[in-house]
Design a protein around this motif. Structure first.
Motif, PDB file in Angstrom:
ATOM      1  N   ALA A 103       0.420  -1.296   0.017  1.00 29.31           N
ATOM      2  CA  ALA A 103      -0.243  -0.104   0.074  1.00 29.31           C
ATOM      3  C   ALA A 103       1.161   1.235   0.139  1.00 29.31           C
ATOM      4  CB  ALA A 103      -0.953   0.332   0.769  1.00 29.31           C
ATOM      5  N   ASP A 104       2.151   1.378   0.785  1.00 29.67           N
ATOM      6  CA  ASP A 104       3.199   2.607   0.396  1.00 29.67           C
ATOM      7  C   ASP A 104       3.549   2.603  -0.457  1.00 29.67           C
ATOM      8  OD1 ASP A 104       4.212   4.624   2.474  1.00 29.67           O
ATOM      9  OD2 ASP A 104       5.488   3.633   2.186  1.00 29.67           O
ATOM     10  N   LEU A 105       4.257   2.100  -1.231  1.00 29.56           N
ATOM     11  CA  LEU A 105       5.001   1.591  -2.500  1.00 29.56           C
ATOM     12  C   LEU A 105       4.051   1.243  -3.366  1.00 29.56           C
ATOM     13  CD1 LEU A 105       7.659  -1.093  -1.028  1.00 29.56           C
ATOM     14  CD2 LEU A 105       7.294   1.421  -1.351  1.00 29.56           C
ATOM     15  N   GLY A 106       2.595   1.556  -3.131  1.00 27.99           N
ATOM     16  CA  GLY A 106       1.823   1.750  -4.490  1.00 27.99           C
ATOM     17  C   GLY A 106       1.989   0.209  -5.167  1.00 27.99           C
ATOM     18  N   VAL A 107       2.514  -0.360  -5.262  1.00 26.39           N
ATOM     19  CA  VAL A 107       2.190  -2.368  -5.614  1.00 26.39           C
ATOM     20  C   VAL A 107       0.738  -2.747  -5.354  1.00 26.39           C
ATOM     21  CG1 VAL A 107       3.289  -3.960  -5.501  1.00 26.39           C
ATOM     22  CG2 VAL A 107       5.396  -2.097  -5.307  1.00 26.39           C
ATOM     23  N   GLY A 108       0.769  -3.250  -6.485  1.00 23.97           N
ATOM     24  CA  GLY A 108      -0.794  -4.026  -6.793  1.00 23.97           C
ATOM     25  C   GLY A 108      -0.166  -5.200  -6.226  1.00 23.97           C
ATOM     26  N   ARG A 109      -1.897  -6.080  -6.211  1.00 30.96           N
ATOM     27  CA  ARG A 109      -1.474  -7.967  -5.542  1.00 30.96           C
ATOM     28  C   ARG A 109      -1.481  -8.195  -6.418  1.00 30.96           C
ATOM     29  NH1 ARG A 109      -1.518 -10.545  -1.292  1.00 30.96           N
ATOM     30  NH2 ARG A 109      -3.450 -12.067  -0.934  1.00 30.96           N
ATOM     31  N   ALA A 110      -0.777  -8.338  -7.339  1.00 23.59           N
ATOM     32  CA  ALA A 110      -1.156  -9.384  -8.519  1.00 23.59           C
ATOM     33  C   ALA A 110       0.103 -10.740  -8.209  1.00 23.59           C
ATOM     34  CB  ALA A 110      -0.778  -8.535  -9.961  1.00 23.59           C
TER      35      ALA A 110
ATOM     36  N   ASN B 121      10.620 -10.168   1.813  1.00 21.04           N
ATOM     37  CA  ASN B 121      10.546 -10.381   3.513  1.00 21.04           C
ATOM     38  C   ASN B 121      11.527  -8.927   3.582  1.00 21.04           C
ATOM     39  OD1 ASN B 121      13.067 -11.921   3.406  1.00 21.04           O
ATOM     40  ND2 ASN B 121      11.263 -13.859   3.799  1.00 21.04           N
ATOM     41  N   ARG B 122      12.287  -9.071   2.348  1.00 24.38           N
ATOM     42  CA  ARG B 122      14.295  -8.138   2.819  1.00 24.38           C
ATOM     43  C   ARG B 122      13.837  -6.798   2.552  1.00 24.38           C
ATOM     44  NH1 ARG B 122      15.023 -13.414   3.578  1.00 24.38           N
ATOM     45  NH2 ARG B 122      17.706 -14.051   3.968  1.00 24.38           N
ATOM     46  N   ILE B 123      12.540  -6.531   1.573  1.00 24.68           N
ATOM     47  CA  ILE B 123      12.598  -5.794   0.785  1.00 24.68           C
ATOM     48  C   ILE B 123      10.976  -4.525   2.078  1.00 24.68           C
ATOM     49  CG2 ILE B 123      10.509  -4.160  -0.592  1.00 24.68           C
ATOM     50  CD1 ILE B 123      11.893  -6.138  -2.414  1.00 24.68           C
ATOM     51  N   ALA B 124      10.434  -5.967   2.546  1.00 21.69           N
ATOM     52  CA  ALA B 124       9.218  -5.850   3.521  1.00 21.69           C
ATOM     53  C   ALA B 124      10.493  -5.061   5.149  1.00 21.69           C
ATOM     54  CB  ALA B 124       8.727  -6.705   4.384  1.00 21.69           C
ATOM     55  N   PHE B 125      11.422  -5.391   5.182  1.00 23.10           N
ATOM     56  CA  PHE B 125      12.454  -5.156   6.605  1.00 23.10           C
ATOM     57  C   PHE B 125      13.351  -3.638   6.313  1.00 23.10           C
ATOM     58  CE2 PHE B 125      11.410  -9.289   8.567  1.00 23.10           C
ATOM     59  CZ  PHE B 125      11.944  -9.193   9.998  1.00 23.10           C
ATOM     60  N   LEU B 126      13.987  -3.802   5.117  1.00 20.61           N
ATOM     61  CA  LEU B 126      13.783  -2.469   4.731  1.00 20.61           C
ATOM     62  C   LEU B 126      12.869  -1.430   4.986  1.00 20.61           C
ATOM     63  CD1 LEU B 126      16.084  -3.150   1.996  1.00 20.61           C
ATOM     64  CD2 LEU B 126      16.841  -3.118   4.263  1.00 20.61           C
ATOM     65  N   TRP B 127      11.779  -1.345   4.451  1.00 22.72           N
ATOM     66  CA  TRP B 127      10.291  -0.586   4.442  1.00 22.72           C
ATOM     67  C   TRP B 127      10.520  -0.394   5.635  1.00 22.72           C
ATOM     68  CZ3 TRP B 127       6.416  -1.223   7.335  1.00 22.72           C
ATOM     69  CH2 TRP B 127       4.627  -0.360   6.444  1.00 22.72           C
ATOM     70  N   TRP B 128      10.384  -1.801   6.608  1.00 26.81           N
ATOM     71  CA  TRP B 128       9.922  -1.571   8.270  1.00 26.81           C
ATOM     72  C   TRP B 128      10.622  -0.237   8.463  1.00 26.81           C
ATOM     73  CZ3 TRP B 128      13.271  -3.483  12.403  1.00 26.81           C
ATOM     74  CH2 TRP B 128      12.186  -3.097  13.467  1.00 26.81           C
ATOM     75  N   LEU B 129      12.470  -0.726   8.779  1.00 20.92           N
ATOM     76  CA  LEU B 129      13.493  -0.058   9.019  1.00 20.92           C
ATOM     77  C   LEU B 129      13.572   1.447   8.930  1.00 20.92           C
ATOM     78  CD1 LEU B 129      16.399  -1.864   8.497  1.00 20.92           C
ATOM     79  CD2 LEU B 129      15.416  -0.927  10.699  1.00 20.92           C
TER      80      LEU B 129
END
Length: 135
Positions: free
Chosen positions: A106-113, A125-133
């Motif tokens: 949602a924050d990055l504007g990425v669809g759920r395809a 999950n690596r991208i998610a952790f970087l986003w979280w940090l």
């Protein structure tokens, strides 16, 4: 284990990196969960991480600290490694992971395809952790 290539260990134009993992004196251990936060000197984020992601999150290939912030390294030898096996998380953990991925998308504007827990789980999950940090 990181081989000693000075240009890789300290890329030019970036702040000096103090590598905190893997280290020979630590038997080249790689860290995850609150242990990776402690190695980076940001252990105060442990409660927030537990709200974001279940235990046994990503295990980082290398960790470093700079004056600008942490450095997290996930090494891939070839493109096929991006197609990781699906998450093996149980139902409760999977719900937490899906919530985390939904927040990132949602924050990055990425669809759920594509279901990130199925095809690109390790990469996502690596991208998610970087986003979280960054949050």
């Amino acid at each position: 284990m990181i081989q000693c290539y000075p240009d890789l260990l300290q890329p030019s134009g970036l702040p000096t990196i103090e590598w905190v993992s893997p280290l020979a004196e630590d038997e080249y251990a790689e860290y995850r969960d609150e242990a990776f936060l402690d190695r980076l000197g940001i252990g105060h984020l442990t409660a927030s991480l537990k709200d974001f992601w279940p235990q046994r999150g990503p295990q980082w290939d290398a960790l470093g600290v700079t004056s600008s912030g942490p450095v997290l390294v996930e090494a891939k030898a070839h493109v096929r490694e991006f197609f990781s096996p699906p998450s093996q998380a149980g139902q409760r953990s999977r719900k937490q992971i899906d919530r985390a991925f939904a927040s990132v998308r949602a924050d990055l504007g990425v669809g759920r395809a594509t279901d990130w827990s199925e095809l690109y789980y390790q990469y996502a999950n690596r991208i998610a952790f970087l986003w979280w940090l960054r949050e």
